[in-house]
Design a protein around this motif. Structure first.
Motif, PDB file in Angstrom:
ATOM      1  N   ALA A 292      -7.506  -9.661  -2.129  1.00  0.00           N
ATOM      2  CA  ALA A 292      -6.517  -9.737  -3.200  1.00  0.00           C
ATOM      3  C   ALA A 292      -5.571 -10.894  -2.933  1.00  0.00           C
ATOM      4  O   ALA A 292      -4.924 -10.955  -1.889  1.00  0.00           O
ATOM      5  CB  ALA A 292      -5.752  -8.433  -3.300  1.00  0.00           C
ATOM      6  N   ARG A 293      -5.500 -11.819  -3.883  1.00  0.00           N
ATOM      7  CA  ARG A 293      -4.634 -12.985  -3.736  1.00  0.00           C
ATOM      8  C   ARG A 293      -3.296 -12.807  -4.447  1.00  0.00           C
ATOM      9  O   ARG A 293      -2.400 -13.629  -4.276  1.00  0.00           O
ATOM     10  CB  ARG A 293      -5.330 -14.218  -4.327  1.00  0.00           C
ATOM     11  CG  ARG A 293      -6.646 -14.578  -3.661  1.00  0.00           C
ATOM     12  CD  ARG A 293      -6.421 -15.146  -2.283  1.00  0.00           C
ATOM     13  NE  ARG A 293      -7.618 -15.769  -1.746  1.00  0.00           N
ATOM     14  CZ  ARG A 293      -7.691 -16.320  -0.544  1.00  0.00           C
ATOM     15  NH1 ARG A 293      -6.641 -16.291   0.249  1.00  0.00           N
ATOM     16  NH2 ARG A 293      -8.802 -16.875  -0.132  1.00  0.00           N
TER      17      ARG A 293
ATOM     18  N   ALA B 171      -9.153 -10.840  -7.629  1.00  0.00           N
ATOM     19  CA  ALA B 171      -8.700  -9.567  -7.105  1.00  0.00           C
ATOM     20  C   ALA B 171      -7.175  -9.520  -7.069  1.00  0.00           C
ATOM     21  O   ALA B 171      -6.509 -10.547  -6.955  1.00  0.00           O
ATOM     22  CB  ALA B 171      -9.260  -9.345  -5.707  1.00  0.00           C
ATOM     23  N   TYR B 172      -6.632  -8.315  -7.155  1.00  0.00           N
ATOM     24  CA  TYR B 172      -5.187  -8.144  -7.165  1.00  0.00           C
ATOM     25  C   TYR B 172      -4.844  -6.777  -6.575  1.00  0.00           C
ATOM     26  O   TYR B 172      -5.697  -5.912  -6.423  1.00  0.00           O
ATOM     27  CB  TYR B 172      -4.653  -8.227  -8.597  1.00  0.00           C
ATOM     28  CG  TYR B 172      -5.191  -7.128  -9.488  1.00  0.00           C
ATOM     29  CD1 TYR B 172      -4.557  -5.887  -9.563  1.00  0.00           C
ATOM     30  CD2 TYR B 172      -6.363  -7.307 -10.221  1.00  0.00           C
ATOM     31  CE1 TYR B 172      -5.065  -4.862 -10.337  1.00  0.00           C
ATOM     32  CE2 TYR B 172      -6.875  -6.295 -11.004  1.00  0.00           C
ATOM     33  CZ  TYR B 172      -6.217  -5.077 -11.060  1.00  0.00           C
ATOM     34  OH  TYR B 172      -6.739  -4.054 -11.826  1.00  0.00           O
ATOM     35  N   ARG B 173      -3.558  -6.612  -6.258  1.00  0.00           N
ATOM     36  CA  ARG B 173      -3.005  -5.298  -5.935  1.00  0.00           C
ATOM     37  C   ARG B 173      -1.922  -4.981  -6.949  1.00  0.00           C
ATOM     38  O   ARG B 173      -1.100  -5.838  -7.257  1.00  0.00           O
ATOM     39  CB  ARG B 173      -2.401  -5.273  -4.529  1.00  0.00           C
ATOM     40  CG  ARG B 173      -3.415  -5.259  -3.403  1.00  0.00           C
ATOM     41  CD  ARG B 173      -2.717  -5.126  -2.052  1.00  0.00           C
ATOM     42  NE  ARG B 173      -3.681  -5.015  -0.959  1.00  0.00           N
ATOM     43  CZ  ARG B 173      -4.183  -6.052  -0.290  1.00  0.00           C
ATOM     44  NH1 ARG B 173      -3.807  -7.282  -0.629  1.00  0.00           N
ATOM     45  NH2 ARG B 173      -5.050  -5.878   0.683  1.00  0.00           N
TER      46      ARG B 173
ATOM     47  N   ALA C 161      -0.838 -14.600  -1.993  1.00  0.00           N
ATOM     48  CA  ALA C 161      -0.503 -15.978  -2.339  1.00  0.00           C
ATOM     49  C   ALA C 161       0.486 -16.041  -3.489  1.00  0.00           C
ATOM     50  O   ALA C 161       1.271 -16.989  -3.594  1.00  0.00           O
ATOM     51  CB  ALA C 161      -1.772 -16.741  -2.708  1.00  0.00           C
ATOM     52  N   ALA C 162       0.443 -15.047  -4.377  1.00  0.00           N
ATOM     53  CA  ALA C 162       1.334 -15.024  -5.534  1.00  0.00           C
ATOM     54  C   ALA C 162       1.815 -13.603  -5.781  1.00  0.00           C
ATOM     55  O   ALA C 162       1.089 -12.639  -5.533  1.00  0.00           O
ATOM     56  CB  ALA C 162       0.621 -15.561  -6.770  1.00  0.00           C
TER      57      ALA C 162
ATOM     58  N   PRO D 161       5.366 -15.770  -0.384  1.00  0.00           N
ATOM     59  CA  PRO D 161       4.202 -16.191  -1.170  1.00  0.00           C
ATOM     60  C   PRO D 161       4.349 -17.621  -1.676  1.00  0.00           C
ATOM     61  O   PRO D 161       5.470 -18.139  -1.806  1.00  0.00           O
ATOM     62  CB  PRO D 161       4.191 -15.190  -2.340  1.00  0.00           C
ATOM     63  CG  PRO D 161       5.586 -14.685  -2.430  1.00  0.00           C
ATOM     64  CD  PRO D 161       6.145 -14.706  -1.038  1.00  0.00           C
ATOM     65  N   LEU D 162       3.215 -18.252  -1.955  1.00  0.00           N
ATOM     66  CA  LEU D 162       3.243 -19.608  -2.492  1.00  0.00           C
ATOM     67  C   LEU D 162       3.875 -19.648  -3.881  1.00  0.00           C
ATOM     68  O   LEU D 162       4.515 -20.625  -4.252  1.00  0.00           O
ATOM     69  CB  LEU D 162       1.816 -20.166  -2.567  1.00  0.00           C
ATOM     70  CG  LEU D 162       1.082 -20.370  -1.246  1.00  0.00           C
ATOM     71  CD1 LEU D 162      -0.342 -20.844  -1.513  1.00  0.00           C
ATOM     72  CD2 LEU D 162       1.830 -21.361  -0.379  1.00  0.00           C
TER      73      LEU D 162
END
Length: 317
Positions: free
Chosen positions: A193-194, A222-224, A245-246, A272-273
């Motif tokens: 998950a990014r 993918a995500y959370r 990352a985000a 996070p970026l």
């Protein structure tokens, strides 16, 4: 604001939008920079920024971009903004005043009108079928923008006018959630998950965040999802444990849009970026430097995918 002229990048940071959004508003609606020095790029003046702030506020509150631009082009007042009493009431184009049994959907098409009628009948089967057809034919973003959002906004408008339709809103929200849960998780959506999706502290409106989750899954990312009412400390803990990352923080109203929630993300050990402040609750002038406010669902998806691609596509856990 001081009288200095600003570059597109500086204006984008002040408004919390992408530079590409400014270009779109310039090309489509004439809301571009007006100061021109020979041999240099055009710059945005204080009056230009005031018009863009009006454009950003109205589009975030449900006015169509074309209508918002028409109002934004009006001559600014002494403070650099269009006087409040000159602005349109925040409601989709075509909404009628007063009560009534119909859900107004503005200029949305026949599919949205049919969905609104099914919602008034509390016909969950018809609602689910309409959403499924749209998802299959048009995808998540178009379904949200053209079908679901007009109906949901219309229900909210009718509730504001009559204090009714609570049962309609609950039923439709449930049907939308169920439909988004069926969107296939394809390709790289099975990888790491990014992106982390969260509502702001005390924020209970989750459907727009569910729409973003479904759009990301459809795009293979993918995500959370943490869901509603996430305290800032819990969000930071989730970031530090998972290293996304985000991060997207959704706020529907100003009451839940505390900028301190964003500041702690920017100072967390695993910053996070990209931090996105999504939803009409956030005001551009209150956002910490480095936070981006996406204009709509499509831009939020685009920004998230850009971060993923900058890191390289995941190959699996």
């Amino acid at each position: 604001m001081a009288d200095e002229a600003l570059s597109a990048g500086a204006v984008a940071r002040r408004l919390g939008v992408a530079v590409t959004t400014l270009r779109t508003w310039h090309q489509r609606y004439g809301l571009g920079p007006s100061q021109h020095v020979p041999g240099h790029h055009r710059r945005y003046t204080a009056a230009d920024l005031a018009r863009l702030e009006t454009m950003r506020r109205l589009t975030a509150e449900g006015i169509t971009p074309a209508e918002a631009a028409r109002w934004a082009r009006q001559a600014p007042g002494p403070t650099g903004e269009v006087p409040t009493n000159a602005l349109p009431e925040v409601r989709p184009v075509g909404v009628r005043d007063g009560g009534g049994q119909a859900i107004p959907v503005g200029r949305a098409g026949p599919a949205a009108r049919g969905l609104a009628r099914a919602a008034m009948r509390l016909d969950s089967v018809a609602i689910g079928e309409a959403i499924a057809r749209a998802l299959a034919a048009d995808g998540v973003v178009a379904t949200w923008d053209r079908l679901l959002r007009p109906v949901l906004v219309g229900i909210g408008e009718r509730h504001a006018a009559t204090a009714g339709l609570i049962e309609v809103e609950h039923l439709v929200s449930r049907c939308v959630s169920e439909a988004f849960a069926t969107v296939p998780r394809i390709g790289t959506a099975t990888g790491p998950a990014r992106i982390l999706l969260s509502c702001a502290d005390e924020e209970q409106h989750t459907l727009p965040l569910e729409a973003l989750a479904a759009a990301l899954a459809e795009a293979g990312m993918a995500y959370r999802m943490l869901g509603a009412r996430v305290p800032a400390a819990a969000l930071v803990e989730a970031v530090n444990r998972t290293g996304p990352a985000a991060v997207v923080v959704w706020s529907h109203t100003r009451a839940t849009a505390d900028p301190a929630q964003l500041t702690v993300l920017l100072t967390s050990p695993r910053r996070p970026l990209l931090v996105l402040a999504a939803g009409p609750g956030w005001w551009a002038d209150s956002l910490p430097a480095g936070v981006v406010r996406p204009v709509d669902l499509a831009e939020a998806v685009s920004l998230a995918l850009a971060v993923r691609d900058s890191l390289g596509r995941p190959t699996g856990d």
